[in-house]
Write a protein that holds these residues in place. Structure first.
Motif, PDB file in Angstrom:
ATOM      1  N   ARG A  34     103.200 -43.547 -22.859  1.00 56.15           N
ATOM      2  CA  ARG A  34     103.047 -44.945 -23.266  1.00 56.15           C
ATOM      3  C   ARG A  34     102.123 -45.683 -22.295  1.00 56.15           C
ATOM      4  O   ARG A  34     101.289 -46.485 -22.712  1.00 56.15           O
ATOM      5  CB  ARG A  34     104.427 -45.607 -23.316  1.00 56.15           C
ATOM      6  N   ALA A  37      98.499 -44.742 -22.782  1.00 53.95           N
ATOM      7  CA  ALA A  37      97.931 -45.285 -24.019  1.00 53.95           C
ATOM      8  C   ALA A  37      97.656 -46.785 -23.924  1.00 53.95           C
ATOM      9  O   ALA A  37      97.054 -47.359 -24.837  1.00 53.95           O
ATOM     10  CB  ALA A  37      98.869 -45.018 -25.187  1.00 53.95           C
ATOM     11  N   THR A  38      98.090 -47.411 -22.814  1.00 48.25           N
ATOM     12  CA  THR A  38      97.896 -48.858 -22.692  1.00 48.25           C
ATOM     13  C   THR A  38      97.191 -49.251 -21.398  1.00 48.25           C
ATOM     14  O   THR A  38      96.936 -50.435 -21.174  1.00 48.25           O
ATOM     15  CB  THR A  38      99.255 -49.581 -22.752  1.00 48.25           C
ATOM     16  N   THR A  42      89.707 -48.823 -21.471  1.00 51.91           N
ATOM     17  CA  THR A  42      89.429 -47.699 -22.378  1.00 51.91           C
ATOM     18  C   THR A  42      90.474 -46.610 -22.160  1.00 51.91           C
ATOM     19  O   THR A  42      90.221 -45.616 -21.465  1.00 51.91           O
ATOM     20  CB  THR A  42      88.025 -47.133 -22.131  1.00 51.91           C
ATOM     21  N   ARG A  46      95.896 -42.667 -27.657  1.00 50.02           N
ATOM     22  CA  ARG A  46      96.362 -43.677 -28.609  1.00 50.02           C
ATOM     23  C   ARG A  46      97.585 -43.114 -29.329  1.00 50.02           C
ATOM     24  O   ARG A  46      97.718 -41.900 -29.536  1.00 50.02           O
ATOM     25  CB  ARG A  46      95.268 -44.045 -29.611  1.00 50.02           C
ATOM     26  N   ARG A  47      98.468 -44.013 -29.676  1.00 45.16           N
ATOM     27  CA  ARG A  47      99.680 -43.592 -30.363  1.00 45.16           C
ATOM     28  C   ARG A  47      99.427 -43.525 -31.860  1.00 45.16           C
ATOM     29  O   ARG A  47      98.783 -44.412 -32.437  1.00 45.16           O
ATOM     30  CB  ARG A  47     100.828 -44.550 -30.070  1.00 45.16           C
ATOM     31  N   TYR A  52     100.896 -38.694 -30.009  1.00 44.15           N
ATOM     32  CA  TYR A  52      99.733 -39.269 -29.328  1.00 44.15           C
ATOM     33  C   TYR A  52      98.529 -38.377 -29.569  1.00 44.15           C
ATOM     34  O   TYR A  52      98.657 -37.156 -29.718  1.00 44.15           O
ATOM     35  CB  TYR A  52      99.999 -39.393 -27.817  1.00 44.15           C
ATOM     36  N   THR A  55      91.752 -40.579 -27.488  1.00 42.99           N
ATOM     37  CA  THR A  55      90.765 -41.552 -27.944  1.00 42.99           C
ATOM     38  C   THR A  55      89.372 -40.959 -27.741  1.00 42.99           C
ATOM     39  O   THR A  55      89.207 -39.867 -27.162  1.00 42.99           O
ATOM     40  CB  THR A  55      90.878 -42.851 -27.140  1.00 42.99           C
TER      41      THR A  55
END
Length: 398
Positions: A34, A37-38, A42, A46-47, A52, A55
């Motif tokens: 998590r 992904a945040t 960049t 990504r979820r 997942y 990107t």
């Protein structure tokens, strides 16, 4: 660990497989994914539903990620450590490049004493002295020379990754904490790993006198028992919290006293006592509580912990002060004291330091584990404590 997670996602591994591959709990894997992904402008991941995926930035960085992961693996294999935080690598390479701790401190924007303390901790964690100190600066030791090819490759890879939005070490996940415990707690380290606190070392220490020992002061977190009338004084700059408290009990020979639910201290005036060595907290606590009850205990044995003390108790040669659950389950008979004497398990940590979140988590975990032990071993006591929110507020919501 984060690099290996990204590579695992690239391989198509699900969270269960990632947890097994990395030796983490699934909760830890979810938290790290998590964050990846945040983090940053960049993020690499990504979820998508419950899974997942990489990107575009993650795919572009994949080659450098693999190179950095290989270099990390080489360094950890040489050192014999599980985790290699990026900030540890930066501290070592900055000192090496500048030739002095003061120069590296200016480069990293840190006070020199803070950087010096970090280096000492890194050397202790890595199990090697890395620099030879001299008045004019520092130089690499042979141990560091052996690591240099891998560290330079890693530094090069990290420089490449910095341009791709590489997330920094998670400040909420301490990477090098040391816990000094007076008691061993089964499952504590596994639980810390499951919470993604994967590089926490636990040391079992003896606390013989009335003060914190050097091992406790040098640790990030301390866990110890406060005994009736023999509490430890908290050093300046430290915060403490009571994980749980419970009534004082007495370990009794099976021939002593009838099968009563409680026993008063004065009923034990004629017995021999077993305590810790003279001057220890247990010894001082027994003397204090017995004198408060109107007699001086006849301390005949001073070998409380270990097989010899247990043999003395099992043979019925003495009585000893203990608590509701801080005694091994087994053949020893324990009876609650009629007096309102309490044993507290305390967690201490440096005020505002990096161990704060972990220490607070440990307080909650130790409390929950204690409630479980009470439910299994002394359910009637747990019911009593819950029914008295004024006298035992810590059990109201347990």
């Amino acid at each position: 660990m984060d690099l290996r997670l990204v590579l695992g996602v690239a391989d198509g591994a699900d969270q269960s497989a990632l947890a097994s591959r990395l030796g983490l709990g699934e909760t830890a894997v979810r938290k790290r994914l998590r964050r990846l992904a945040t983090s940053g402008a960049t993020p690499w991941l990504r979820r998508a539903g419950s899974g997942y995926h990489l990107t575009d930035g993650g795919r572009a960085a994949l080659g450098a990620i693999g190179e950095a992961a290989s270099a990390c693996a080489a360094v950890t294999a040489v050192l014999g450590v599980e985790v290699l935080p990026v900030r540890h690598v930066r501290v070592v390479t900055a000192i090496l490049a500048s030739g002095s701790i003061s120069g590296a401190a200016r480069q990293l924007g840190l006070p020199q004493p803070s950087l010096s303390a970090q280096l000492s901790r890194i050397e202790r964690r890595w199990g090697n002295v890395l620099f030879q100190r001299a008045p004019g600066g520092v130089s690499a030791t042979p141990a560091l020379d052996r690591l240099l090819p891998h560290l330079r490759l890693l530094e090069k890879s990290l420089s490449r990754l910095a341009a791709t939005g590489m997330p920094e070490d998670d400040p909420g996940v301490p990477c090098d904490l040391e816990v000094a415990c007076e008691f061993g707690f089964t499952g504590l380290l596994d639980a810390l790993r499951d919470e993604a606190l994967v590089d926490v070392q636990q040391h079992i220490v003896s606390v013989p006198g009335p003060d914190w020992t050097p091992d406790m002061r040098n640790a990030d977190i301390c866990v110890y028992a406060d005994l009736p009338l023999a509490s430890l004084t908290t050093p300046p700059g430290w915060t403490t919290a009571v994980a749980f408290e419970e009534p004082a009990y007495v370990l009794l020979p099976r021939t002593a006293v009838s099968d009563r639910e409680t026993v008063e201290l004065r009923d034990l005036a004629g017995h021999d006592w077993l305590t810790g060595p003279a001057g220890t907290r247990n010894h001082r606590s027994v003397l204090a509580v017995c004198r408060a009850a109107g007699f001086v205990p006849r301390v005949r044995f001073t070998a409380l912990n270990g097989p010899s003390g247990r043999h003395i108790l099992e043979a019925g040669e003495a009585v000893a002060l203990t608590s509701a659950t801080l005694v091994p389950a087994g053949a020893l008979r324990t009876v609650r004291l009629a007096e309102d004497l309490r044993v507290r398990l305390v967690v201490g940590w440096r005020h505002g330091g990096p161990a704060t979140a972990t220490a607070e988590w440990m307080v909650r975990w130790l409390r929950e584990q204690h409630v479980q032990r009470l439910a299994q071993r002394r359910p009637e006591l747990l019911a009593e404590l819950r029914a008295d929110p004024v006298g035992w507020p810590g059990y109201v919501d347990a």
